[in-house]
Design a protein around this motif. Structure first.
Motif, PDB file in Angstrom:
ATOM      1  N   SER A  42      26.911 -24.502  39.634  1.00 42.79           N
ATOM      2  CA  SER A  42      27.471 -23.617  40.670  1.00 42.79           C
ATOM      3  C   SER A  42      27.012 -24.059  42.061  1.00 42.79           C
ATOM      4  CB  SER A  42      27.125 -22.138  40.413  1.00 42.79           C
ATOM      5  OG  SER A  42      25.774 -21.889  40.676  1.00 42.79           O
ATOM      6  N   THR A  43      25.778 -24.573  42.143  1.00 39.25           N
ATOM      7  CA  THR A  43      25.265 -25.077  43.424  1.00 39.25           C
ATOM      8  C   THR A  43      26.107 -26.257  43.909  1.00 39.25           C
ATOM      9  OG1 THR A  43      23.019 -24.324  42.991  1.00 39.25           O
ATOM     10  CG2 THR A  43      23.247 -26.159  44.529  1.00 39.25           C
ATOM     11  N   GLY A  44      26.397 -27.187  43.001  1.00 39.28           N
ATOM     12  CA  GLY A  44      27.200 -28.347  43.359  1.00 39.28           C
ATOM     13  C   GLY A  44      28.616 -27.973  43.757  1.00 39.28           C
ATOM     14  N   GLY A  50      20.360 -30.297  45.123  1.00 37.06           N
ATOM     15  CA  GLY A  50      20.531 -28.945  44.590  1.00 37.06           C
ATOM     16  C   GLY A  50      19.263 -28.263  44.123  1.00 37.06           C
ATOM     17  N   LEU A  51      18.213 -29.036  43.870  1.00 34.95           N
ATOM     18  CA  LEU A  51      16.964 -28.450  43.376  1.00 34.95           C
ATOM     19  C   LEU A  51      15.793 -29.225  43.986  1.00 34.95           C
ATOM     20  CD1 LEU A  51      18.030 -28.457  39.651  1.00 34.95           C
ATOM     21  CD2 LEU A  51      17.478 -26.352  40.846  1.00 34.95           C
ATOM     22  N   THR A  52      14.658 -28.576  44.090  1.00 33.08           N
ATOM     23  CA  THR A  52      13.470 -29.187  44.694  1.00 33.08           C
ATOM     24  C   THR A  52      13.079 -30.537  44.078  1.00 33.08           C
ATOM     25  OG1 THR A  52      12.565 -27.163  45.591  1.00 33.08           O
ATOM     26  CG2 THR A  52      10.956 -28.864  44.975  1.00 33.08           C
ATOM     27  N   PRO A  53      13.002 -30.661  42.734  1.00 35.67           N
ATOM     28  CA  PRO A  53      12.572 -31.965  42.194  1.00 35.67           C
ATOM     29  C   PRO A  53      13.546 -33.088  42.559  1.00 35.67           C
ATOM     30  CG  PRO A  53      12.493 -30.255  40.497  1.00 35.67           C
ATOM     31  CD  PRO A  53      13.169 -29.647  41.678  1.00 35.67           C
ATOM     32  N   ALA A  71      14.648 -25.667  48.449  1.00 35.57           N
ATOM     33  CA  ALA A  71      14.033 -24.713  49.373  1.00 35.57           C
ATOM     34  C   ALA A  71      12.527 -24.524  49.221  1.00 35.57           C
ATOM     35  CB  ALA A  71      14.749 -23.368  49.248  1.00 35.57           C
ATOM     36  N   THR A  72      11.840 -25.434  48.529  1.00 31.88           N
ATOM     37  CA  THR A  72      10.374 -25.384  48.539  1.00 31.88           C
ATOM     38  C   THR A  72       9.896 -25.785  49.933  1.00 31.88           C
ATOM     39  OG1 THR A  72      10.305 -25.943  46.192  1.00 31.88           O
ATOM     40  CG2 THR A  72       8.286 -26.326  47.454  1.00 31.88           C
ATOM     41  N   ALA A  73       8.923 -25.072  50.464  1.00 30.78           N
ATOM     42  CA  ALA A  73       8.518 -25.273  51.864  1.00 30.78           C
ATOM     43  C   ALA A  73       8.140 -26.722  52.158  1.00 30.78           C
ATOM     44  CB  ALA A  73       7.368 -24.337  52.213  1.00 30.78           C
ATOM     45  N   ASP A  77       9.152 -21.019  37.105  1.00 32.69           N
ATOM     46  CA  ASP A  77       7.872 -21.711  37.248  1.00 32.69           C
ATOM     47  C   ASP A  77       8.045 -23.137  37.780  1.00 32.69           C
ATOM     48  OD1 ASP A  77       5.257 -22.425  37.125  1.00 32.69           O
ATOM     49  OD2 ASP A  77       5.070 -22.315  34.944  1.00 32.69           O
ATOM     50  N   TYR A  78       8.386 -23.247  39.054  1.00 32.40           N
ATOM     51  CA  TYR A  78       8.409 -24.549  39.740  1.00 32.40           C
ATOM     52  C   TYR A  78       8.381 -24.280  41.238  1.00 32.40           C
ATOM     53  CZ  TYR A  78      13.480 -24.476  40.940  1.00 32.40           C
ATOM     54  OH  TYR A  78      14.708 -24.185  41.461  1.00 32.40           O
ATOM     55  N   GLY A  79       8.432 -25.310  42.062  1.00 29.87           N
ATOM     56  CA  GLY A  79       8.221 -25.217  43.508  1.00 29.87           C
ATOM     57  C   GLY A  79       8.663 -23.944  44.211  1.00 29.87           C
ATOM     58  N   PRO A  80       9.971 -23.660  44.237  1.00 28.52           N
ATOM     59  CA  PRO A  80      10.410 -22.504  45.018  1.00 28.52           C
ATOM     60  C   PRO A  80       9.920 -21.166  44.456  1.00 28.52           C
ATOM     61  CG  PRO A  80      12.258 -23.491  43.832  1.00 28.52           C
ATOM     62  CD  PRO A  80      11.089 -24.420  43.688  1.00 28.52           C
ATOM     63  N   GLY A  81       9.808 -21.079  43.119  1.00 27.82           N
ATOM     64  CA  GLY A  81       9.312 -19.845  42.495  1.00 27.82           C
ATOM     65  C   GLY A  81       7.857 -19.604  42.869  1.00 27.82           C
ATOM     66  N   VAL A  93      14.861 -16.348  40.853  1.00 26.26           N
ATOM     67  CA  VAL A  93      15.455 -17.356  39.968  1.00 26.26           C
ATOM     68  C   VAL A  93      16.391 -18.185  40.843  1.00 26.26           C
ATOM     69  CG1 VAL A  93      15.320 -16.103  37.772  1.00 26.26           C
ATOM     70  CG2 VAL A  93      17.293 -15.748  39.275  1.00 26.26           C
ATOM     71  N   PRO A  94      16.584 -19.479  40.511  1.00 24.09           N
ATOM     72  CA  PRO A  94      17.492 -20.268  41.348  1.00 24.09           C
ATOM     73  C   PRO A  94      18.935 -19.786  41.248  1.00 24.09           C
ATOM     74  CG  PRO A  94      16.665 -21.580  39.506  1.00 24.09           C
ATOM     75  CD  PRO A  94      15.938 -20.277  39.467  1.00 24.09           C
ATOM     76  N   SER A  95      19.710 -20.171  42.234  1.00 24.21           N
ATOM     77  CA  SER A  95      21.110 -19.777  42.335  1.00 24.21           C
ATOM     78  C   SER A  95      21.850 -20.008  41.015  1.00 24.21           C
ATOM     79  CB  SER A  95      21.760 -20.619  43.440  1.00 24.21           C
ATOM     80  OG  SER A  95      23.092 -20.233  43.616  1.00 24.21           O
ATOM     81  N   GLY A 111      17.143 -13.480  48.157  1.00 27.21           N
ATOM     82  CA  GLY A 111      18.527 -13.200  47.765  1.00 27.21           C
ATOM     83  C   GLY A 111      19.138 -14.086  46.688  1.00 27.21           C
ATOM     84  N   ASP A 112      18.369 -15.033  46.142  1.00 26.33           N
ATOM     85  CA  ASP A 112      18.926 -15.946  45.137  1.00 26.33           C
ATOM     86  C   ASP A 112      19.429 -15.215  43.894  1.00 26.33           C
ATOM     87  OD1 ASP A 112      17.441 -18.798  46.177  1.00 26.33           O
ATOM     88  OD2 ASP A 112      16.440 -16.923  46.648  1.00 26.33           O
ATOM     89  N   VAL A 113      18.733 -14.107  43.528  1.00 22.70           N
ATOM     90  CA  VAL A 113      19.072 -13.399  42.284  1.00 22.70           C
ATOM     91  C   VAL A 113      20.415 -12.669  42.397  1.00 22.70           C
ATOM     92  CG1 VAL A 113      17.713 -11.325  42.826  1.00 22.70           C
ATOM     93  CG2 VAL A 113      18.123 -11.940  40.435  1.00 22.70           C
TER      94      VAL A 113
HETATM   95  C1  DHB Z   1      16.043 -24.077  44.757  1.00 26.86           C
HETATM   96  C2  DHB Z   1      17.191 -23.992  43.995  1.00 26.86           C
HETATM   97  C3  DHB Z   1      17.977 -22.869  44.065  1.00 26.86           C
HETATM   98  O1  DHB Z   1      19.104 -22.764  43.338  1.00 26.86           O
HETATM   99  C4  DHB Z   1      17.619 -21.801  44.893  1.00 26.86           C
HETATM  100  O2  DHB Z   1      18.398 -20.710  44.906  1.00 26.86           O
HETATM  101  C5  DHB Z   1      16.492 -21.883  45.662  1.00 26.86           C
HETATM  102  C6  DHB Z   1      15.699 -23.020  45.595  1.00 26.86           C
HETATM  103  C7  DHB Z   1      15.180 -25.264  44.657  1.00 26.86           C
HETATM  104  O3  DHB Z   1      15.105 -25.888  43.567  1.00 26.86           O
HETATM  105  O4  DHB Z   1      14.549 -25.623  45.663  1.00 26.86           O
END
Ligand code: DHB
Length: 367
Positions: A21-23, A80-83, A105-107, A148-152, A201-203, A229-231
């Protein structure tokens, strides 16, 4: 025009797999931006090349390498994702190719390469206003539940730090990112009986979470749902049903944002995509393209370091509201809105009711 020099943009996204969905959202937004703004910038022809990394970091890295070496792209973008962003960062640095992060979106991501510029957000940026709202609105005890990863982990730390500093009580739970089963964690939440459950949770994953929230009877527990707002992402919110009503989230984008720019964006996006509602990923992609276009105008078509430098300090009115690129951090400075899920003309929306203006990433601001 023929003979005109080409600037290729390599857009690497999860187009298949659990984060498709992100893509889908970002690709649609990037294409809409190009249709609306043409494909000539600073005398050069812009060409978009979309690649599917399926959400796997090794594939993102290989695609980024191929795009840089074989296609000679001027910009890599998406992530689409931090890693996936972190795996590609060293390539951007080595090749001196700007990387526009439209989703992840990890800082810390912008610190992984001086060639990274970000148009999405950071989890601490979106989350600290949530902690402040909760403590100002009678919430005393919270359980956090994050992927359980960067943004969480960023969301958990930002919430716990800000909320406990104001005297709140917090318990932390983490759920695996891959194939998450929320039910054992939701049982712990039911037993702990907090005033609110804070969720990241991610998008795209929010729908699955909400289903299990109802199956565990938590919709009838009186435990309030809060989080970044991701949830309650706009892509899936309307399919969640009444369980989502009343959820309070803080974020930078709602399809219901009340501005002429956003009304035009939502209408054009839906029209071009069979009625699909744009979410915060779409706005990250749309603004990412705007950043590339305006950067190229300012650099007179030059790439590499000159393009990154041109992007620093740019400001514009996005569908999300006023934004700028922080010249120090290359992160986006933006309003964060407090929103409540409501039914509007029969559809569920995140309705904004308060604004925290010009929020910077708090992690870097504190350094
Ligand atoms: C990340 C992915 C997402 O889908 C989201 O909503 C926020 C962050 C990520 O992996 O950085």
């Amino acid at each position: 025009a023929s003979g005109q020099e080409v600037v290729k943009i390599g857009l690497i996204l999860p187009m298949t797999g659990p984060f498709a969905s992100t893509g889908r959202q970002i690709e649609a937004a990037a294409k809409l931006y190009m249709r609306q703004n043409g494909d000539t910038v600073a005398g050069k022809t812009i060409q978009l090349i979309v690649k599917d990394d399926t959400g796997v970091a090794d594939i993102t890295k290989r695609l980024a390498q191929e795009l840089i070496v074989n296609e000679k792209v001027g910009v890599i973008a998406g992530f689409g994702l931090t890693p996936l962003a972190l795996a590609s960062a060293p390539l951007a640095t080595q090749a001196k190719v700007p990387a526009v992060v439209m989703a992840a979106a990890t800082a810390t991501i912008t610190e992984a390469s001086p060639y990274i510029v970000r148009t999405s957000f950071t989890l601490p940026q979106a989350t600290v206003p949530m902690a402040n709202w909760a403590s100002e609105n009678g919430i005393k005890k919270v359980v956090t539940l994050v992927s359980d990863y960067g943004p969480g982990i960023d969301a958990e730390k930002a919430f716990t730090g800000a909320f406990s500093a104001k005297g709140g009580q917090v318990e932390n739970l983490r759920v695996p990112l891959a194939n998450p089963d929320f039910s054992p964690f939701l049982q712990k939440v039911a037993d702990a009986k907090p005033d609110a459950l804070f969720v990241f949770v991610p998008s795209g994953v929010g729908a699955q979470f909400m289903k299990q929230f109802v199956e565990r009877g938590l919709d009838k527990s009186g435990i309030k749902l809060i989080g970044p707002g991701d949830v309650t992402d706009d892509d899936i919110l309307n399919g969640m049903g009444d369980v989502a009503l009343g959820a309070i989230t803080t974020q930078h984008y709602s399809a219901a944002h009340d501005s002429p720019e956003n009304k035009a964006f939502v209408e054009a996006f839906k029209k071009a995509n069979n009625g699909m509602r744009p979410n915060f990923m779409a706005v990250g992609g749309y603004d990412g393209m705007h950043l590339i276009y305006e950067g190229l105008k300012k650099s007179n078509g030059a790439g590499g370091e000159a393009l990154v430098n041109a992007m620093k300090g740019l400001s514009w009115t996005s569908p999300r509201g006023p934004v700028s690129i922080d010249p120090q951090t290359r992160d986006i400075v933006q309003n964060i809105y407090v929103r409540r899920v409501e039914r509007v003309n029969g559809e569920l929306y995140n309705v904004e009711f308060a604004t925290i203006p010009n929020v910077k990433d708090p992690v870097k601001a504190a350094k």
